[in-house]
Design an enzyme around this catalytic site. Structure first.
Site, short mmCIF file in Angstrom:
data_model
loop_
_atom_site.label_atom_id
_atom_site.label_comp_id
_atom_site.label_asym_id
_atom_site.label_seq_id
_atom_site.Cartn_x
_atom_site.Cartn_y
_atom_site.Cartn_z
N VAL A 18 0.84 -1.22 0.00
CA VAL A 18 0.00 0.00 0.00
C VAL A 18 0.87 1.26 0.00
O VAL A 18 0.65 2.19 -0.79
CB VAL A 18 -0.94 0.00 1.23
CG1 VAL A 18 -1.74 1.30 1.30
CG2 VAL A 18 -1.88 -1.20 1.18
N ALA A 28 -6.91 18.99 -5.53
CA ALA A 28 -6.88 19.24 -4.08
C ALA A 28 -6.78 20.72 -3.75
O ALA A 28 -7.05 21.14 -2.63
CB ALA A 28 -5.69 18.51 -3.46
N ALA A 35 8.39 6.22 7.32
CA ALA A 35 8.95 5.33 8.34
C ALA A 35 8.93 3.92 7.78
O ALA A 35 7.90 3.47 7.27
CB ALA A 35 8.11 5.40 9.61
N ARG A 79 10.93 -0.26 7.98
CA ARG A 79 11.88 -1.16 8.66
C ARG A 79 13.14 -1.34 7.81
O ARG A 79 14.25 -1.33 8.32
CB ARG A 79 11.21 -2.51 8.90
CG ARG A 79 10.49 -2.55 10.22
CD ARG A 79 10.00 -3.93 10.52
NE ARG A 79 9.20 -4.41 9.40
CZ ARG A 79 8.21 -5.28 9.52
NH1 ARG A 79 7.91 -5.76 10.71
NH2 ARG A 79 7.52 -5.69 8.49
N GLU A 135 -11.10 5.26 2.97
CA GLU A 135 -11.69 4.71 1.74
C GLU A 135 -10.98 3.42 1.31
O GLU A 135 -11.60 2.48 0.81
CB GLU A 135 -11.62 5.76 0.63
CG GLU A 135 -12.30 5.38 -0.65
CD GLU A 135 -13.81 5.24 -0.52
OE1 GLU A 135 -14.48 6.26 -0.35
OE2 GLU A 135 -14.32 4.10 -0.57
N ILE A 195 -12.97 0.80 -5.36
CA ILE A 195 -14.36 1.26 -5.45
C ILE A 195 -14.59 2.31 -4.37
O ILE A 195 -14.38 2.03 -3.19
CB ILE A 195 -15.35 0.09 -5.20
CG1 ILE A 195 -15.07 -1.10 -6.11
CG2 ILE A 195 -16.78 0.57 -5.34
CD1 ILE A 195 -15.93 -2.32 -5.81
N LYS A 203 -14.43 -5.58 6.73
CA LYS A 203 -14.97 -4.57 5.80
C LYS A 203 -16.48 -4.42 6.00
O LYS A 203 -17.02 -3.31 5.93
CB LYS A 203 -14.64 -4.99 4.37
CG LYS A 203 -13.13 -4.95 4.10
CD LYS A 203 -12.75 -5.68 2.83
CE LYS A 203 -11.25 -5.59 2.58
NZ LYS A 203 -10.78 -6.53 1.55
N1 HSE Z 1 -6.40 -8.99 1.17
C1 HSE Z 1 -7.38 -8.04 0.75
C2 HSE Z 1 -8.23 -8.66 -0.34
C3 HSE Z 1 -6.68 -6.82 0.24
O1 HSE Z 1 -7.82 -9.68 -0.90
O2 HSE Z 1 -9.31 -8.17 -0.63
C4 HSE Z 1 -7.56 -5.64 0.04
O3 HSE Z 1 -8.26 -5.30 1.20
#
Ligand code: HSE
Length: 448
Positions: free
Chosen positions: A27, A46, A56, A58, A142, A149, A218
């Site tokens: 992400v 914007a 940040a 690792r 979102e 979506i 979700k």
């Molecule tokens: N692992 C989640 C999925 C990633 O496959 O939908 C997106 O939220």
């Protein structure tokens, strides 16, 4: 467009929105990449530039290679969330422990927060949203649901006039990818899952995907927005896709259905139905045709009627698309009064009200039942008698002889019955001569 404003009306430039990014995995890296690639276009929307100031991570060398020399890379995420030059924190670490501490610390330091972390918000949303309200900052998410979506915006803003009756969706890309590959290409469960992991769709722990937990995370967020109620994860009935067999796909297909991991939130007079489970959908419905890593969400509401949303459910830039849309909202509204912003869950927190969760055992649905038998034709009459004796309607049935001896099956679609009402007939079916094992039951939703 008839009248463009004169150049004199150009607003005074606003200072850039300064972003601190926590984590540069799937992400985070997608977000960094799209912010740079579409910088001018995003700034135009914007009303100011959105600058990635700090990351940040690792793995510092990897992070430096990804973001280049203009972005400061730190090992200590706490320094980013407390840094006076940061306006908004993008949490892209995942998980609930460290992420929760960082998000709360960012809020305490007056930073807005953007996150795609559905596990975090479904477990600790009440605490986080309350802290953000008290501090007057935004928490936007979102990317937490059906990434590409804009379903959070659709429910919260586009459908703001509506009383929502139900939300039903395929909201986990990984499990949908696995089911599609098993059905279409005959891949084994393990191979299909491995492929989804390789493509970056799966959670760090893919059990979350295939056991229905990610979809439940979700669903909790969607239900909260749709029904204006704080929803707890333990209110959701959750079943995953591991126990499905290739022959269930085959029987479903023959009966005119497809099997999907479906998340459903539905309003009843007595409370909310919340379930995630493998479900048979009529093959002709839009949701049944959502394949691969795509997601689909169908909303029934009183004024708009049925609306349907479709798009990629997982992926790096697909999630970045949602994260950056949230950053654009923050860029536009960071200086507005809190009451002028769209509330995180679509309503002011003080008007959110608890609604009881209903037990799915007591809710009627159509059902798919598969019965392993020695000889399908020989057992069918007795099976149909058992249904009739227990007042369960059979809407359709199918018999297969099986390739090997004693490997037949009977598959039935029943009329509406609750799991509790089905119990006696399941016991009767399992006790018939020539029946080789327990009945497999799946829910059927005739969604239009
Ligand atoms: N692992 C989640 C999925 C990633 O496959 O939908 C997106 O939220």
């Amino acid at each position: 467009m008839q009248h463009l404003p004169s150049p004199d009306a150009t607003p005074a430039p606003r200072p850039p929105l300064r972003v601190g990014l926590l984590g540069i995995g799937v992400v985070g890296s997608g977000t960094a990449r799209v912010l740079v690639r579409n910088r001018e276009l995003i700034a135009g929307r914007a009303g100011r530039t959105i600058d990635l100031l700090m990351v940040a991570a690792r793995n510092l060398p990897r992070a430096r290679a990804l973001v280049g020399p203009d972005v400061e890379v730190l090992a200590d995420a706490m320094r980013v969330v407390r840094h006076p030059q940061i306006d908004v924190v993008v949490e892209a670490i995942g998980g609930c422990t460290v992420a929760r501490e960082l998000v709360l610390e960012a809020i305490a330091h007056g930073k807005h927060v953007v996150t795609a972390n559905k596990a975090l918000l479904s477990e600790h949303g009440c605490e986080i949203f309350a802290a953000a309200q008290a501090r007057g900052v935004m928490v936007a998410f979102e990317g937490a649901v059906a990434v590409s979506i804009p379903i959070v915006k659709a429910l919260r803003e586009g459908l703001a006039a509506n009383r929502v009756e139900s939300v039903a969706g395929i909201v986990n890309g990984t499990s949908n990818f696995v089911l599609t590959k098993m059905r279409g290409r005959g891949l084994s469960f393990d191979k299909a899952l491995h492929e989804a992991q390789r493509l970056g769709y799966a959670e760090a722990d893919p059990a979350f995907d295939v056991d229905g937990i990610d979809a439940a995370h979700k669903l909790v967020l969607l239900a909260s927005i749709a029904f204006g109620t704080p929803v707890r994860l333990d209110a959701v009935h959750v079943e995953g896709i591991r126990a499905l067999q290739a022959e269930d796909h085959h029987h479903a297909e023959q009966l005119g259905y497809r099997i999907k991991l479906l998340a459903v939130a539905r309003r009843h007079a007595e409370g909310l139905e919340l379930r995630v489970q493998p479900t048979l959908l009529p093959a002709s419905t839009l949701l049944a045709q959502v394949d691969g890593a795509m997601n689909g969400v169908m909303v029934h509401s009183d004024a708009a009627g049925v609306t349907f949303y479709y798009g990629a459910g997982a992926g790096s830039e697909q999630t970045a698309s949602a994260v950056i849309a949230d950053l654009v909202d923050v860029a536009r509204l960071a200086d507005a009064l809190p009451v002028q912003r769209v509330p995180a869950l679509g309503r002011q927190l003080h008007v959110m009200a608890a609604v009881p969760a209903l037990q799915v055992d007591e809710l009627p649905t159509r059902n798919y039942l598969r019965l392993p038998v020695d000889d399908a034709a020989a057992t069918l009459p007795a099976a149909l008698r058992a249904f009739s004796e227990h007042d369960i309607t059979v809407l359709a049935h199918r018999e297969t002889a099986g390739e090997a001896p004693h490997a037949g099956a009977l598959a039935f679609i029943t009329g509406e019955a609750t799991p509790l009402q089905l119990r006696p007939v399941l016991a009767a079916l399992e006790g018939l001569p020539g029946v080789r094992g327990p009945v497999v039951r799946l829910c059927v939703q005739p969604l239009s």
